[in-house]
Design an enzyme around this catalytic site. Structure first.
Site, PDB file in Angstrom:
ATOM      1  N   PHE A   1       0.811  -1.219   0.000  1.00 29.29           N
ATOM      2  CA  PHE A   1       0.000   0.000   0.000  1.00 29.29           C
ATOM      3  C   PHE A   1       0.847   1.273   0.000  1.00 29.29           C
ATOM      4  O   PHE A   1       0.518   2.257   0.674  1.00 29.29           O
ATOM      5  CB  PHE A   1      -0.963   0.000   1.196  1.00 29.29           C
ATOM      6  N   CYS A   2       1.942   1.254  -0.756  1.00 27.84           N
ATOM      7  CA  CYS A   2       2.855   2.399  -0.829  1.00 27.84           C
ATOM      8  C   CYS A   2       3.371   2.789   0.552  1.00 27.84           C
ATOM      9  O   CYS A   2       3.616   3.965   0.833  1.00 27.84           O
ATOM     10  CB  CYS A   2       2.191   3.599  -1.493  1.00 27.84           C
ATOM     11  N   ALA A   3       3.517   1.793   1.413  1.00 29.48           N
ATOM     12  CA  ALA A   3       4.068   2.000   2.757  1.00 29.48           C
ATOM     13  C   ALA A   3       4.933   0.797   3.105  1.00 29.48           C
ATOM     14  O   ALA A   3       4.717   0.112   4.097  1.00 29.48           O
ATOM     15  CB  ALA A   3       2.947   2.187   3.775  1.00 29.48           C
TER      16      ALA A   3
END
Length: 474
Positions: free
Chosen positions: A382-384
């Site tokens: 999740f882009c994390a």
């Protein structure tokens, strides 16, 4: 700011109406088992919109024209609607336009990049951020300053003792603290008053990434609070049911009054000669070219709908959904939940739930939910990436192996989770369908002929493919 009543078919809209007012609420999609009504649990990525918002957009298109400097009636009306929407945004977040400016960008990512390009950093300056951040609130700062990361507690919350220790250690070298208002992985809400107050004590400024927070909780930038005011705030319209990708950056005036604009061209100047360009006043100075007029006006309409429904109703509904989902998921021993799993604490978190199922790869779980259950979730990091790896206790050695695999175009071993995330329109019946599918996956009651594309890390059923042109053509 007073708002006029928003109705649909002569009825004032309440939160109970939203499931039926969702655009595409009754849409059926193809699965391995025939057509099924689609369920969207991917709201943390982007949200659909509602019929009254679509109707208001259609109404505005009749008057659409380019904004500013046009003398025609449609241009003047569009300019008025565009700037009225800016005022609505300012009111929505409690901004004071006598000392702050609302700037429209492509999205929240562009807003943070825009700010990073305008803040003046010198050698040795530090930006403090955290392991919880989305890449959009991490990578831009690496380009302009030294970045220091605040660690996490065992439960995935931010270690505030480490935060205070880093403020003390680096002192006046810290020019900015950049922190998310709410996690897009665990739904944790950060104590903004605490972080702003401690940041200002050392003379630094603070940016709050509000992309996840703004659709789910009221925002107050507190511009007249000498301790807890928020210097910079960003959010995205596409995560709050206004589907045109507009980003918003709220800043103090001084930051953008000084210096040259990041992008130059039409609209940013008062006058141009062959030798000089004289910049216009804010906000025009920082909004080069024709903006997303339709997106801004749609955002204004959606904000009015949120204000009419009321935050009490929104928070209560999403908390009840989260309580129910956590309660049912915890009954399944094979489900591993991340973050705060207490069903009784959901008023203090967002409806974002990350999980894994025993030894079934997260990419495969997401594929089964889609191809067999018509349920949309998101899987991965999740882009994390840093945050998810910390939550999953991925070691440095494992991380290095993963990095090499990705460089070799093999994404099949990437650690991650599946994420279900609620919107204000989701229902308990939809959660029941999700739980039913999770139980089937746990029992192995799903198609066994999924093929893994290692380069993409995605699973698709053998011999089955979506023919999108049957449903939509350009």
């Amino acid at each position: 700011m007073a708002i006029s009543e928003i109705t649909y078919k002569d009825k004032k809209i309440t939160i109970d109406d939203l499931p039926n007012l969702l655009v595409g609420a009754d849409t059926e999609v193809p699965t391995l088992h025939g057509m099924k009504r689609y369920i969207n649990f991917d709201n943390a990525a982007s949200t659909p919109t509602f019929q009254p918002i679509a109707d208001s957009l259609k109404s505005f298109l009749r008057w659409y024209s380019n904004v500013h400097r046009g003398t025609g009636f449609k241009s003047q009306l569009s300019s008025w609607a565009f700037e009225e929407s800016r005022d609505i945004v300012a009111d929505f977040v409690g901004a004071d336009l006598s000392k702050q400016v609302v700037l429209f960008t492509k999205n929240a990512t562009e807003a943070i990049n825009k700010l990073s390009s305008r803040l003046v950093f010198e050698e040795g300056d530090i930006v403090i951020t955290t392991y919880m951040e989305h890449h959009s609130n991490e990578l831009p700062w690496r380009r302009v300053a030294e970045v220091q990361h605040v660690g996490l507690n065992e439960d995935g919350t931010i270690d505030t003792d480490d935060f205070l220790a880093k403020l003390k250690k680096f002192g006046d070298r810290v020019k900015l603290v950049a922190i998310t208002g709410a996690s897009n992985v665990t739904g944790y809400l950060n104590d903004l008053d605490f972080f702003t107050k401690e940041t200002h004590k050392i003379g630094a400024k603070i940016l709050i990434d509000g992309a996840q927070l703004t659709p789910h909780r009221p925002i107050d930038l507190k511009p007249n609070d000498p301790e807890c005011y928020i210097d910079f705030f960003v959010f995205s319209a596409h995560k709050m049911y206004a589907p045109f990708g507009v980003g918003v950056l709220i800043s103090d005036l001084e930051t953008f009054e000084q210096g040259d604009p990041e992008q130059v061209g039409g609209g940013v100047v008062d006058i141009v000669t062959l030798e000089e360009a004289y910049w216009a006043d804010l906000p025009e100075k920082e909004e080069a070219g024709t903006p997303d007029i339709v997106g801004v006006v749609t955002l204004g309409h959606m904000i009015r709908l949120i204000q009419q429904i009321g935050w009490d109703a929104i928070v209560k509904h999403e908390a009840e959904l989260t309580t129910y989902a956590l309660t049912e998921l915890k009954k399944i021993p094979e489900v591993k939940l991340y973050g705060d799993t207490d069903p009784n604490n959901t008023m203090n978190r967002l409806g974002v739930i990350s999980m894994n199922i025993a030894d079934v790869p997260h990419y495969l779980v997401a594929a089964v939910l889609s191809y067999e259950g018509a349920i949309g979730v998101r899987s991965g990091c999740f882009c994390a990436h840093t945050y998810v790896k910390e939550l999953m206790h991925v070691t440095k050695e494992e991380s290095k192996i993963m990095e090499q695999q990705i460089l070799n175009r093999d994404r099949s071993g990437i650690p991650g989770t599946i994420r279900m995330s609620f919107g204000i329109y989701n229902t308990f019946d939809e959660i029941d369908r999700f739980i039913e599918m999770i139980k089937k996956i746990v029992a192995g009651d799903y198609n066994k002929n999924y093929i893994l594309n290692k380069e993409k890390g995605e699973y698709t059923p053998e011999g089955f493919a979506f023919n999108f042109k049957e449903y939509y053509t350009l």
